[in-house]
Design a protein around this motif. Structure first.
Motif, PDB file in Angstrom:
ATOM      1  N   LEU A  73       2.077   1.801  -3.496  1.00 17.39           N
ATOM      2  CA  LEU A  73       1.014   2.256  -4.396  1.00 17.39           C
ATOM      3  C   LEU A  73       0.553   3.679  -4.107  1.00 17.39           C
ATOM      4  O   LEU A  73       0.020   4.349  -4.988  1.00 17.39           O
ATOM      5  CB  LEU A  73      -0.172   1.299  -4.342  1.00 17.39           C
ATOM      6  CG  LEU A  73       0.087  -0.091  -4.929  1.00 17.39           C
ATOM      7  CD1 LEU A  73      -1.113  -0.992  -4.731  1.00 17.39           C
ATOM      8  CD2 LEU A  73       0.449   0.012  -6.402  1.00 17.39           C
ATOM      9  N   THR A  74       0.749   4.153  -2.878  1.00 13.39           N
ATOM     10  CA  THR A  74       0.346   5.518  -2.544  1.00 13.39           C
ATOM     11  C   THR A  74       1.446   6.534  -2.800  1.00 13.39           C
ATOM     12  O   THR A  74       1.246   7.718  -2.572  1.00 13.39           O
ATOM     13  CB  THR A  74      -0.121   5.611  -1.080  1.00 13.39           C
ATOM     14  OG1 THR A  74       0.933   5.185  -0.222  1.00 13.39           O
ATOM     15  CG2 THR A  74      -1.362   4.781  -0.853  1.00 13.39           C
TER      16      THR A  74
ATOM     17  N   ILE B  15       0.842  -1.204   0.000  1.00  9.09           N
ATOM     18  CA  ILE B  15       0.000   0.000   0.000  1.00  9.09           C
ATOM     19  C   ILE B  15       0.872   1.247   0.000  1.00  9.09           C
ATOM     20  O   ILE B  15       0.582   2.222  -0.697  1.00  9.09           O
ATOM     21  CB  ILE B  15      -0.968  -0.022   1.200  1.00  9.09           C
ATOM     22  CG1 ILE B  15      -2.024  -1.110   0.993  1.00  9.09           C
ATOM     23  CG2 ILE B  15      -1.633   1.340   1.396  1.00  9.09           C
ATOM     24  CD1 ILE B  15      -2.896  -1.368   2.200  1.00  9.09           C
ATOM     25  N   GLY B  16       1.970   1.216   0.753  1.00 10.14           N
ATOM     26  CA  GLY B  16       2.899   2.341   0.764  1.00 10.14           C
ATOM     27  C   GLY B  16       3.485   2.607  -0.611  1.00 10.14           C
ATOM     28  O   GLY B  16       3.613   3.759  -1.027  1.00 10.14           O
TER      29      GLY B  16
END
Length: 120
Positions: A62-63, A59-60
């Motif tokens: 992708l953000t 998630i890190g």
């Protein structure tokens, strides 16, 4: 983006492996004696925790948290390779798939994503 998605997939697989190991101690079959022989419930917790960490790093990535997520992604993927190698006698197919995913993650994170493209 490729590494982030693969980390998410590997993390979800890790969470599934972890839940299966924690829920039922007899889900996984052992293949004889092995040096890294832990209780299957212990392996379940290891995979569950590692899966959650892989999902968080994915998630890190992708953000857009590029620098810390890239470094942590390489480290966590390397640790995932080691854990899945030790897990190999319990579920060889899942372990090999997770090892391959982690190798692709390391390759994607270590390759230079800002190469200039030449136009003809």
């Amino acid at each position: 983006m490729f590494a982030g998605v693969l980390l998410l997939v590997d993390g979800v697989l890790g969470v599934i492996k972890g839940i299966a190991g924690i829920a039922e101690d007899d889900v996984y079959a052992r293949l004889g004696k092995y040096v890294f022989e832990f209780d299957v419930t212990t392996w379940g917790w290891i995979h569950l925790i590692l899966g959650v960490i892989l999902i968080a790093v994915g998630i890190g990535l992708l953000t857009g948290a590029a620098m810390w997520a890239r470094a942590l992604g390489v480290a966590v993927a390397g640790f995932s390779i080691i854990v899945n190698f030790m897990w190999l006698p319990y579920t060889p197919v899942w372990a090999i798939i997770s090892i391959a995913i982690a190798i692709f993650v390391i390759w994607a994170l270590c390759s230079n994503g800002s190469r200039s493209r030449s136009t003809a």
